[in-house]
Structures are given as structure tokens and as C-alpha cells.
Design a protein around this motif. Structure first.
Motif, mmCIF file in Angstrom:
data_model
loop_
_atom_site.group_PDB
_atom_site.id
_atom_site.type_symbol
_atom_site.label_atom_id
_atom_site.label_comp_id
_atom_site.label_asym_id
_atom_site.label_seq_id
_atom_site.Cartn_x
_atom_site.Cartn_y
_atom_site.Cartn_z
ATOM 1 N N SER A 133 1.100 -0.960 -0.048
ATOM 2 C CA SER A 133 0.475 -0.107 -0.209
ATOM 3 C C SER A 133 0.977 1.192 0.122
ATOM 4 C CB SER A 133 -1.107 0.298 1.040
ATOM 5 O OG SER A 133 -0.374 -0.026 2.588
ATOM 6 N N THR A 134 1.809 1.096 0.798
ATOM 7 C CA THR A 134 2.799 2.555 0.670
ATOM 8 C C THR A 134 3.906 2.776 -0.989
ATOM 9 O OG1 THR A 134 3.090 1.840 3.159
ATOM 10 C CG2 THR A 134 4.970 3.332 1.976
ATOM 11 N N LEU A 135 4.742 1.039 -1.303
ATOM 12 C CA LEU A 135 4.803 0.851 -2.256
ATOM 13 C C LEU A 135 3.683 2.119 -3.462
ATOM 14 C CD1 LEU A 135 7.067 0.682 -4.017
ATOM 15 C CD2 LEU A 135 5.775 -1.612 -4.313
ATOM 16 N N LEU A 136 2.459 1.365 -3.367
ATOM 17 C CA LEU A 136 1.457 2.090 -5.228
ATOM 18 C C LEU A 136 0.597 3.528 -3.866
ATOM 19 C CD1 LEU A 136 0.228 -0.925 -5.596
ATOM 20 C CD2 LEU A 136 2.141 -0.642 -6.516
ATOM 21 N N ALA A 137 0.970 4.379 -3.041
ATOM 22 C CA ALA A 137 0.391 5.145 -2.773
ATOM 23 C C ALA A 137 0.516 6.115 -3.306
ATOM 24 C CB ALA A 137 0.608 5.658 -0.979
ATOM 25 N N ASP A 138 1.284 6.428 -4.539
ATOM 26 C CA ASP A 138 2.287 7.761 -5.277
ATOM 27 C C ASP A 138 2.056 6.674 -6.153
ATOM 28 O OD1 ASP A 138 2.548 9.205 -2.976
ATOM 29 O OD2 ASP A 138 4.617 8.857 -2.861
ATOM 30 N N VAL A 139 0.666 6.148 -7.282
ATOM 31 C CA VAL A 139 0.521 5.724 -8.422
ATOM 32 C C VAL A 139 -0.020 6.824 -9.393
ATOM 33 C CG1 VAL A 139 0.149 4.410 -9.702
ATOM 34 C CG2 VAL A 139 1.645 3.557 -8.139
ATOM 35 N N ASP A 140 -1.530 7.282 -8.128
ATOM 36 C CA ASP A 140 -1.345 8.094 -9.096
ATOM 37 C C ASP A 140 -1.491 9.059 -9.177
ATOM 38 O OD1 ASP A 140 -4.360 7.968 -10.181
ATOM 39 O OD2 ASP A 140 -5.716 8.667 -8.550
ATOM 40 N N SER A 141 -0.648 9.654 -8.864
ATOM 41 C CA SER A 141 0.180 11.504 -8.817
ATOM 42 C C SER A 141 0.707 10.961 -9.991
ATOM 43 C CB SER A 141 0.852 11.494 -7.884
ATOM 44 O OG SER A 141 2.638 11.079 -8.196
ATOM 45 N N MET B 214 -6.349 1.900 -14.066
ATOM 46 C CA MET B 214 -5.613 1.618 -15.399
ATOM 47 C C MET B 214 -5.710 0.853 -16.248
ATOM 48 S SD MET B 214 -1.684 1.218 -14.673
ATOM 49 C CE MET B 214 -1.863 1.962 -13.693
ATOM 50 N N GLN B 215 -6.357 -1.000 -15.824
ATOM 51 C CA GLN B 215 -7.073 -1.279 -16.369
ATOM 52 C C GLN B 215 -7.669 -1.091 -17.196
ATOM 53 O OE1 GLN B 215 -7.361 -5.290 -13.392
ATOM 54 N NE2 GLN B 215 -6.101 -4.359 -12.760
ATOM 55 N N PRO C 12 1.397 10.353 -14.798
ATOM 56 C CA PRO C 12 0.234 10.719 -15.831
ATOM 57 C C PRO C 12 0.277 9.034 -16.224
ATOM 58 C CG PRO C 12 1.715 11.904 -15.858
ATOM 59 C CD PRO C 12 1.736 11.831 -14.706
ATOM 60 N N PRO C 13 -0.210 8.828 -17.308
ATOM 61 C CA PRO C 13 -0.653 7.897 -18.595
ATOM 62 C C PRO C 13 1.312 7.701 -18.968
ATOM 63 C CG PRO C 13 -2.545 8.474 -18.179
ATOM 64 C CD PRO C 13 -2.058 9.230 -17.039
ATOM 65 N N GLY C 14 1.484 7.004 -19.144
ATOM 66 C CA GLY C 14 3.118 6.635 -19.428
ATOM 67 C C GLY C 14 4.321 6.242 -18.696
ATOM 68 N N SER C 15 3.911 6.721 -17.501
ATOM 69 C CA SER C 15 4.876 7.610 -16.551
ATOM 70 C C SER C 15 6.226 8.002 -16.771
ATOM 71 C CB SER C 15 5.460 5.650 -15.750
ATOM 72 O OG SER C 15 4.653 5.281 -15.698
ATOM 73 N N GLY C 16 5.954 9.292 -17.470
ATOM 74 C CA GLY C 16 6.757 9.758 -17.661
ATOM 75 C C GLY C 16 7.956 9.769 -19.323
ATOM 76 N N GLY C 17 7.287 8.736 -19.889
ATOM 77 C CA GLY C 17 8.292 8.642 -20.923
ATOM 78 C C GLY C 17 8.757 7.117 -20.183
ATOM 79 N N ARG D 25 4.727 3.345 -11.294
ATOM 80 C CA ARG D 25 3.221 2.640 -12.780
ATOM 81 C C ARG D 25 4.063 2.483 -13.289
ATOM 82 N NH1 ARG D 25 -1.357 6.388 -12.705
ATOM 83 N NH2 ARG D 25 -1.751 6.155 -14.869
ATOM 84 N N ALA D 26 4.909 2.327 -14.167
ATOM 85 C CA ALA D 26 5.717 1.756 -15.055
ATOM 86 C C ALA D 26 5.858 0.698 -15.386
ATOM 87 C CB ALA D 26 6.911 2.194 -15.883
ATOM 88 N N VAL D 27 5.290 -0.174 -13.648
ATOM 89 C CA VAL D 27 5.688 -1.504 -13.568
ATOM 90 C C VAL D 27 3.842 -2.214 -14.061
ATOM 91 C CG1 VAL D 27 6.112 -3.770 -11.912
ATOM 92 C CG2 VAL D 27 7.957 -1.923 -12.308
ATOM 93 N N LEU D 28 3.227 -1.597 -13.533
ATOM 94 C CA LEU D 28 1.506 -1.322 -13.388
ATOM 95 C C LEU D 28 1.367 -1.672 -14.701
ATOM 96 C CD1 LEU D 28 0.177 -0.166 -10.369
ATOM 97 C CD2 LEU D 28 0.969 -2.049 -10.759
ATOM 98 N N GLU D 29 1.926 0.163 -15.585
ATOM 99 C CA GLU D 29 1.237 0.040 -16.982
ATOM 100 C C GLU D 29 1.677 -1.619 -17.765
ATOM 101 O OE1 GLU D 29 0.584 4.092 -17.100
ATOM 102 O OE2 GLU D 29 2.493 4.062 -17.891
ATOM 103 N N GLY D 30 3.140 -1.595 -17.658
ATOM 104 C CA GLY D 30 3.836 -3.061 -18.192
ATOM 105 C C GLY D 30 3.092 -4.556 -18.082
ATOM 106 N N ILE D 31 2.716 -4.661 -17.027
ATOM 107 C CA ILE D 31 1.869 -5.763 -17.079
ATOM 108 C C ILE D 31 0.401 -6.184 -17.371
ATOM 109 C CG2 ILE D 31 1.365 -7.607 -14.971
ATOM 110 C CD1 ILE D 31 2.521 -6.179 -13.192
ATOM 111 N N THR D 32 0.040 -4.692 -18.034
ATOM 112 C CA THR D 32 -1.272 -4.736 -17.877
ATOM 113 C C THR D 32 -1.435 -4.627 -19.990
ATOM 114 O OG1 THR D 32 -2.062 -3.457 -15.834
ATOM 115 C CG2 THR D 32 -4.028 -2.910 -18.026
ATOM 116 N N PHE D 33 0.395 -3.973 -20.323
ATOM 117 C CA PHE D 33 0.121 -3.648 -21.571
ATOM 118 C C PHE D 33 -0.017 -5.413 -21.862
ATOM 119 C CE2 PHE D 33 1.864 0.721 -21.383
ATOM 120 C CZ PHE D 33 0.610 0.963 -22.089
#
Length: 499
Positions: free
Chosen positions: A319-327, A413-414, A329-334, A371-379
Motif C-alpha cells: 500500500s505504501t509502495l503504490l500510494a503515489d501511483v495516481d500522481s 488503469m486496466q 500521468p499515463p505513460g509514467s513520464g516516458g 507506475r511503469a511496472v503496473l502499466e507494463g503488466i497491463t499492456f
């Protein structure tokens, strides 16, 4: 009140659920299972451990149950797929079970392709020859342990052995048989051609039944040992993914499941077995009568997130690791991540490929990488989804289960990456609930499994795709798809340097 029991025989534990006629989980317990890995690539278990721990779990359930055991009308099973259990003429185990995640059979998979050819194999079995399937295991034992193979009178899969010892009757259901690579998926019968091609005596293959089939009463000695009523009826059950689909209500055309655990699965209901995915996804018989499902697999889904946490945030909670994920934007800053930590299954059956972070620079913080890890899993999971859509499937709603539902930002994100409404269930019990639903249907409580799902399952939350984020993710997804072909050869060369 009437009750049923769902037993889910997994790899690390056997889980048991006592479920009421209204779908409430009244009691549950889990018993750990030991794993034997005698050398690299080997993964085995003693089937007697399955039985011992299941009996212990049943005893615990009955002791805690405040009602009359006679009110528990039925019991059914979900089980880890593909595992080979060889039995002699007395139905006793000949050797430890070779499990789904055992990879010793690479040469046997090559043999299957050389002798059968990929095209004909896909026509019959609808699946590729992978190390995890049962046929390569049979061929391995035949080659390396001929004295054991000669004693074999039949083979079963893990949950079938458990049911055999609890009820005394030998069967295999269609959904689990579909994962052996010996079943003619469309005809729903053992393939004489496959058996003949690989000199497998067809008598080794057990009788086939539907997942809801009534296969008899619990044995008297089991009833005495556990406290169950001797009138408890046992039903065949199904493969864990088939039961997981039932437990999530994936029981009609258009229904799709996204399950994120250690691995990740995208599973979609199919009304027939005649679509041609050219072996790019798994194609199995469903636990529902006369139905099928297709399934794509990401080998390191939740494992990618666990790996990142263990390496970079070992002492923190998820929960701590993921706390700032929503801050972010999509694409995780490239920043792009491909979740190939353990190779990949769908759509790239590649054991050599490895994970990548692409585009990192000095502006990126830990939250960008998370966030990039979450996006990559979902991709990666979206790649399976797009294979289904390429066959004309209209997928607009997806039930999400597993670790991917524990964070609201990831659920949204999903929805955005899949461009589909994501459904979070009020109670998620997975394959164990599917097994319980098979027992409820078998007992005649409902006219269909769908009617059972309508009564047992409730939606808790819905996540709708945001059109602006959908458009961003469509562009990013096309970039993601370029990473595999750009790094595949590089990873093959790097393999020589891996520890």
C-alpha cells in the motif's frame, strides 16, 4: 439450510470452502503443501500429501461447522492443471507427480512437433506443445523411467487423484483433460490419432465426464475420518482456470476475466471450439457444459510487482509502495516496462526474453517506475485481449480478480488500457468458489451454472474507461509492442552471462 464444499487443490496449498445455499462462505481453511525440486527445472509433489492435507482440512471444516453434517449435500473440486499422476493396476501412485511448472520436457516438446507437426497438433489439441502439458511428461517417463511406465495402468491429474481417493471412482473431466495435449478438444474425446502417433495406449486415458457429473458418494472411511455425512455426493470438478471462470461468472459469450496473481491470465468464454488462434492462446473445454474458453498468459504479472518491491522497497507494505501511483500521468513520464522477468507465454512463447525498462532518465522517481511496472503488466495482458478481439470478439466488460483489484488506481488503469468496463466482485474466492458452484449445480439447486452465478456473485464496484486516457494508452501500447522484437535477439546473447 443446505451447503456444499469447494476444494481447490493448488500448488502451494489446498483451500476448502463451505458455502451455503445463498452463496455465503460459512467456513474456509487452507493447508500448505510441500514442493519437491530435486534439481533445476524439476517440480514434483507427493500425491499422498494432497490427500493427507485435504482430509485434515475437511476435518477442520466439519469440527467448526455448527450445523448437521448431513446438510452438506455435495462437494466438488478445482485443481492445478497438467500434473502427471501415474497409477498402477491397484490405483496406487508409481512415482511423485510431475507438476505444471516442471520444465524438464523441452526435448519431448520438440519430438511432438517433429512427429506431428504444429498445424495438425493445433487442429486436434488446439494448443502448442509446452513443457507444462501432460503428454510431454508421459513421453519423458516413457524414455527415462521405462520400468515405471510399463507398470502404469492409467494416469490422472492432481484433483482427479484426490477425488479417486475420496470417492473410489476413476474419472477425468473435460476441462482438465483439455490440458493434457491428448484430448480432441472439439470432439470432446481422447484423440486416437495423438495416442497412436506417440504410442500411448489409449487404455491409459481415464473415462471422461462433464465437470458437474455426479461420480458417487464419499467413501465410508473418509466420512468416519472427517465427520462428513456418508450421504455427501461428489462431483467431478474442473481445471483451476475453468473453475476460476465459473467463480467469476464467465459463463456466456462476451464475458471475459482478468486474473492477476503471480502470473496473469486473460480468459474469455467461447461458445464453440472452432476458432483458429493458430496456437497463440490456450484453447480449453470449459467447466460449463458444452462450452470452451480461450486464455492468454503473462508469466510474471504480479511477480513483476513483487520483484520490484523486494529489490527496491523490501521493508515497505504494498500500500505504501503504490500510494503515489495516481500522481503520475499515463505513460509514467516516458518510461516503459516489459514484464518478462521469467520469459513470456502470450503472445511470445519465449523462455529467453527478459524484462526491460525503456526510457529512464534523471527526472524519474520511484513512483514513475512503480507506475511503469503496473502499466507494463497491463499492456502484456492487453496483448492477449487483442488476440481475442482479432477474432471478432466484442469485449466491453471484464471481471478483474486477484492482486490487480487491491488498488483503485490499477483498476482504473486496466479500464483505460483495455478500453473496457472493469468489474470488481463483492467477494472473490476464485477457483474454490467455482468448485462449490459446480457442486451446487450438480445437487440441482439451480437450473444452470449461470443461474447459480446470478445468485452467488455480486458486483462491488465498476471502473469505466476514460476516453482521453484510452487514446494515450493506445499510442503507448504500440510503442510497448515494439520492445519485444527489438530486444529478443539481445536477450538470447545475454543468456550466456546470466547467473
Amino acid at each position: 439450510m443446505k451447503y456444499v464444499i469447494g476444494i481447490d487443490l493448488g500448488t502451494s496449498a489446498v483451500k476448502l470452502l463451505l458455502v451455503s445455499q445463498t452463496g455465503e462462505v460459512v467456513q474456509e481453511t487452507a493447508k500448505d503443501l510441500p514442493l519437491m525440486q530435486v534439481k533445476s527445472g524439476y517440480s514434483e509433489q507427493d500425491p499422498n500429501d494432497w490427500m493427507e492435507q485435504t482430509v485434515a482440512g475437511l476435518t477442520e471444516l466439519i469440527e467448526a461447522f455448527e450445523g448437521d453434517p448431513a446438510e452438506i449435500e455435495g462437494m466438488s473440486f478445482s485443481g492445478q492443471m497438467h500434473g502427471l499422476v501415474l497409477l498402477d493396476e491397484q490405483e496406487e501412485v508409481l512415482r511423485p507427480a510431475i507438476l505444471w511448472n516442471d520444465t524438464r520436457t523441452t526435448e519431448q516438446c520438440k519430438q511432438i512437433y517433429e512427429e506431428m507437426g504444429a498445424k495438425r497438433l493445433h487442429q486436434l489439441a488446439k494448443n502448442p506443445a509446452l513443457e507444462g502439458f501432460t503428454l510431454p511428461k508421459l513421453l519423458w517417463v516413457k524414455e527415462h523411467e521405462p520400468e515405471i511406465y510399463e507398470k502404469a495402468a492409467t494416469f490422472v491429474l492432481p484433483k482427479d487423484y484426490l477425488r479417486l481417493k475420496l470417492a473410489g471412482t476413476l474419472h477425468m473431466d473435460l476441462s482438465d483433460a483439455a490440458g493434457t495435449l491428448l484430448l480432441d478438444i472439439t470432439r470432446q474425446e481422447w484423440s486416437k490419432e495423438l495416442c497412436r502417433m506417440f504410442e500411448i495406449d489409449e487404455s491409459l486415458c481415464p473415462p471422461l465426464v462433464e465437470s458437474h457429473a455426479d461420480i458417487g458418494l464419499v467413501k465410508e472411511e473418509i466420512a468416519l475420518a472427517t465427520g462428513l455425512s456418508p450421504s455427501t455426493r461428489l462431483f467431478a470438478g474442473g481445471a483451476d482456470n475453468a473453475c476460476g471462470a465459473i467463480g467469476a461468472g464467465i459463463l456466456e459469450e462476451g464475458k471475459t476475466l482478468c486474473s492477476i496473481g503471480t502470473s496473469g491470465v486473460v480468459l474469455s468464454y467461447e461458445t464453440n471450439g472452432d476458432k483458429d488462434y493458430q496456437g497463440k492462446v490456450h484453447y480449453f473445454n470449459h467447466g460449463a457444459p458444452d462450452a470452451y474458453y480461450t486464455m492468454g498468459v503473462t508469466l510474471a504479472a504480479g511477480y513483476s510487482l513483487s520483484w520490484f518491491k523486494n529489490v527496491f522497497a523490501k521493508k515497505e507494505e504494498f500500500s505504501t509502495l503504490l500510494a503515489d501511483v495516481d500522481s503520475v500521468p499515463p505513460g509514467s513520464g516516458g518510461l516503459l516496462f516489459t514484464p518478462y522477468l521469467a520469459g513470456e507465454r502470450t503472445p511470445h512463447a519465449d523462455a529467453a526474453i527478459r524484462a526491460s525498462f525503456i526510457g529512464a532518465d534523471g527526472s524519474h522517481e520511484r513512483r514513475h517506475f512503480v507506475r511503469a511496472v503496473l502499466e507494463g503488466i497491463t499492456f502484456s495482458l492487453k496483448e492477449s485481449l487483442e488476440l481475442f478481439r482479432s477474432q471478432g470478439k466484442d469485449i466491453t466488460e471484464i471481471v478483474s480478480i486477484g492482486g490487480g483489484v487491491k488498488n483503485k488506481a490499477w483498476l482504473q488503469m486496466q479500464a483505460d488500457i483495455f478500453n473496457a468496463k472493469m468489474i470488481k466482485l463483492a467477494s472473490e474466492q476464485g477457483p474454490g468458489m467455482g468448485a462449490a458452484m459446480l457442486a451446487a449445480y450438480g445437487c440441482g439447486w439451480f437450473e444452470s451454472l449461470k443461474a447459480c452465478a446470478d445468485a452467488f456473485l455480486q458486483e462491488e464496484a465498476l471502473y469505466h474507461p476514460d476516453p482521453e486516457r484510452v487514446a494515450v494508452y493506445e499510442t503507448l501500447f504500440e510503442l510497448y509492442r515494439q520492445v519485444y522484437p527489438a530486444t529478443a535477439e539481445l536477450n538470447k546473447q545475454l543468456a550466456a552471462f546470466r547467473l
